[in-house]
Design an enzyme around this catalytic site. Sequence first.
Site, PDB file in Angstrom:
ATOM      1  N   TYR A 136       0.842  -1.213   0.000  1.00 34.03           N
ATOM      2  CA  TYR A 136       0.000   0.000   0.000  1.00 34.03           C
ATOM      3  C   TYR A 136       0.875   1.261   0.000  1.00 34.03           C
ATOM      4  O   TYR A 136       0.380   2.370  -0.139  1.00 34.03           O
ATOM      5  CB  TYR A 136      -0.930   0.061   1.220  1.00 34.03           C
ATOM      6  CG  TYR A 136      -1.887  -1.090   1.384  1.00 34.03           C
ATOM      7  CD1 TYR A 136      -2.080  -2.027   0.377  1.00 34.03           C
ATOM      8  CD2 TYR A 136      -2.616  -1.256   2.556  1.00 34.03           C
ATOM      9  CE1 TYR A 136      -2.948  -3.090   0.541  1.00 34.03           C
ATOM     10  CE2 TYR A 136      -3.494  -2.308   2.723  1.00 34.03           C
ATOM     11  CZ  TYR A 136      -3.643  -3.233   1.714  1.00 34.03           C
ATOM     12  OH  TYR A 136      -4.516  -4.288   1.899  1.00 34.03           O
ATOM     13  N   HIS A 177       0.693 -11.567   2.643  1.00 30.30           N
ATOM     14  CA  HIS A 177      -0.410 -10.879   1.960  1.00 30.30           C
ATOM     15  C   HIS A 177      -1.242 -11.820   1.067  1.00 30.30           C
ATOM     16  O   HIS A 177      -2.466 -11.802   1.115  1.00 30.30           O
ATOM     17  CB  HIS A 177       0.171  -9.727   1.130  1.00 30.30           C
ATOM     18  CG  HIS A 177      -0.797  -8.624   0.851  1.00 30.30           C
ATOM     19  ND1 HIS A 177      -0.405  -7.320   0.694  1.00 30.30           N
ATOM     20  CD2 HIS A 177      -2.136  -8.618   0.687  1.00 30.30           C
ATOM     21  CE1 HIS A 177      -1.463  -6.563   0.456  1.00 30.30           C
ATOM     22  NE2 HIS A 177      -2.527  -7.336   0.445  1.00 30.30           N
TER      23      HIS A 177
HETATM   24  P1  NAP Z   1     -14.292  -1.248   1.802  1.00 28.03           P
HETATM   25  O1  NAP Z   1     -13.700  -0.919   3.095  1.00 28.03           O
HETATM   26  O2  NAP Z   1     -15.369  -2.278   1.721  1.00 28.03           O
HETATM   27  O3  NAP Z   1     -14.902   0.084   1.144  1.00 28.03           O
HETATM   28  C1  NAP Z   1     -14.171   1.273   1.073  1.00 28.03           C
HETATM   29  C2  NAP Z   1     -14.927   2.252   0.192  1.00 28.03           C
HETATM   30  O4  NAP Z   1     -16.212   2.530   0.770  1.00 28.03           O
HETATM   31  C3  NAP Z   1     -14.219   3.570   0.032  1.00 28.03           C
HETATM   32  O5  NAP Z   1     -14.459   4.011  -1.287  1.00 28.03           O
HETATM   33  C4  NAP Z   1     -14.931   4.466   1.049  1.00 28.03           C
HETATM   34  O6  NAP Z   1     -14.908   5.797   0.594  1.00 28.03           O
HETATM   35  C5  NAP Z   1     -16.348   3.940   1.028  1.00 28.03           C
HETATM   36  N1  NAP Z   1     -17.016   4.070   2.332  1.00 28.03           N
HETATM   37  C6  NAP Z   1     -16.461   3.952   3.566  1.00 28.03           C
HETATM   38  N2  NAP Z   1     -17.389   4.090   4.511  1.00 28.03           N
HETATM   39  C7  NAP Z   1     -18.573   4.308   3.873  1.00 28.03           C
HETATM   40  C8  NAP Z   1     -19.895   4.534   4.327  1.00 28.03           C
HETATM   41  N3  NAP Z   1     -20.183   4.546   5.624  1.00 28.03           N
HETATM   42  N4  NAP Z   1     -20.858   4.727   3.396  1.00 28.03           N
HETATM   43  C9  NAP Z   1     -20.570   4.688   2.084  1.00 28.03           C
HETATM   44  N5  NAP Z   1     -19.334   4.482   1.595  1.00 28.03           N
HETATM   45  C10 NAP Z   1     -18.340   4.290   2.475  1.00 28.03           C
HETATM   46  O7  NAP Z   1     -13.193  -1.671   0.732  1.00 28.03           O
HETATM   47  P2  NAP Z   1     -11.608  -1.855   0.706  1.00 28.03           P
HETATM   48  O8  NAP Z   1     -10.911  -0.563   0.931  1.00 28.03           O
HETATM   49  O9  NAP Z   1     -11.326  -2.637  -0.532  1.00 28.03           O
HETATM   50  O10 NAP Z   1     -11.304  -2.857   1.934  1.00 28.03           O
HETATM   51  C11 NAP Z   1     -10.974  -2.387   3.229  1.00 28.03           C
HETATM   52  C12 NAP Z   1      -9.526  -2.620   3.565  1.00 28.03           C
HETATM   53  O11 NAP Z   1      -9.198  -4.005   3.463  1.00 28.03           O
HETATM   54  C13 NAP Z   1      -8.521  -1.971   2.609  1.00 28.03           C
HETATM   55  O12 NAP Z   1      -8.452  -0.577   2.782  1.00 28.03           O
HETATM   56  C14 NAP Z   1      -7.275  -2.726   2.973  1.00 28.03           C
HETATM   57  O13 NAP Z   1      -6.740  -2.239   4.183  1.00 28.03           O
HETATM   58  C15 NAP Z   1      -7.825  -4.128   3.149  1.00 28.03           C
HETATM   59  N6  NAP Z   1      -7.710  -4.982   1.928  1.00 28.03           N
HETATM   60  C16 NAP Z   1      -6.936  -6.112   2.013  1.00 28.03           C
HETATM   61  C17 NAP Z   1      -6.802  -6.940   0.912  1.00 28.03           C
HETATM   62  C18 NAP Z   1      -5.953  -8.148   1.034  1.00 28.03           C
HETATM   63  O14 NAP Z   1      -5.638  -8.771   0.008  1.00 28.03           O
HETATM   64  N7  NAP Z   1      -5.580  -8.555   2.219  1.00 28.03           N
HETATM   65  C19 NAP Z   1      -7.454  -6.640  -0.293  1.00 28.03           C
HETATM   66  C20 NAP Z   1      -8.255  -5.507  -0.346  1.00 28.03           C
HETATM   67  C21 NAP Z   1      -8.377  -4.683   0.774  1.00 28.03           C
HETATM   68  P3  NAP Z   1     -14.156   6.997   1.375  1.00 28.03           P
HETATM   69  O15 NAP Z   1     -12.825   6.487   1.824  1.00 28.03           O
HETATM   70  O16 NAP Z   1     -14.087   8.062   0.369  1.00 28.03           O
HETATM   71  O17 NAP Z   1     -15.034   7.309   2.545  1.00 28.03           O
END
Ligand code: NAP
Length: 279
Positions: free
Chosen positions: A51, A109
């Site tokens: 990241y 990861h």
């Molecule tokens: P997520 O957390 O499901 O969704 C994030 C998105 O939703 C962002 O665009 C955010 O926008 C928006 N959001 C946040 N709160 C909200 C709400 N209350 N209402 C409406 N929209 C909202 O998706 P993600 O970022 O893919 O997953 C979360 C975390 O998991 C990542 O950041 C990362 O740390 C981790 N991850 C790990 C892997 C892995 O392979 N281990 C893969 C993917 C992700 P804003 O930020 O603009 O508010």
Amino acid sequence: MIDVPMLPLNDGTTLPAIGLGTYRLNGAQGVVSMMDAIRSGYHLIDSAVNYENEGAVGEAVRRAGVPREHLRLTSKLPGRHHGYAEALQAIEESLYRAQLEYWDLYLIHWPNPRRALYVEAWQALIEARARGLVRSIGVSNFLPEHLDHLITETDVVPSVNQVEMHPYLPQHAQRAYHAVHGIVTESWSPIGRGRELLQEPVLVNIAEHHTRSVAQVVLRWHVQMGAIPIPKAASPARQAENLGVFDFELTAEEMAAVATLARTDGRLLGLDPATHEEL
Ligand code: NAP
């Protein structure tokens, strides 16, 4: 500030029941977002070498003013560093970038099974824990077959497996495996990346009934499924909204209604750990 419950890990440590995702929180803006989150009660922060924001995590921690021992800071080893010696160096570099003395949780990861080096990477994480570089060790995106392999080869069971999980992909078989082995499930993309999932009429109805947002209903579903969601949100308003899931409960009927959203292949980006290569 919301008091987030703590969940026990199989190594005697604990993790908060919700964390902050940080993918795309980078640079000065990322530091401010993470600092706001830590001050508002997010004590579990999810980062990764890939990241490119471990430096921002360390800076946010120093500025937030919350005692280090209250925090659970996570990073993840990328596939390009799965060799034993390289993995240990990667963890050391990761600490230097964040200017931290230890990570609370370090994960592999992705298994990258075609490279067949994840057992070596796991041995390096075991050694990193013995050296005090990390407190807890785990994996991400490991299927039961990969976990079986790690456990057979090393006798060390990961404390955490962070997998894609949301109502389209409830991960029944994976979570059943985790339950048998005492592995805590963390859910990535827990609110489906804030897109189509949040428009689902089933969820909108439940949210209206509780006078909550759809994101809160989905995050509460994770909590009741026994998984730790790590939603990413940049603004204090959304961070606070996402944290507010410990003062209401979904009924058994509502949980059953959410279950109807499960899809045969619910992976949002089609990233299958059996084949996906992430270096
Ligand atoms: P997520 O957390 O499901 O969704 C994030 C998105 O939703 C962002 O665009 C955010 O926008 C928006 N959001 C946040 N709160 C909200 C709400 N209350 N209402 C409406 N929209 C909202 O998706 P993600 O970022 O893919 O997953 C979360 C975390 O998991 C990542 O950041 C990362 O740390 C981790 N991850 C790990 C892997 C892995 O392979 N281990 C893969 C993917 C992700 P804003 O930020 O603009 O508010």
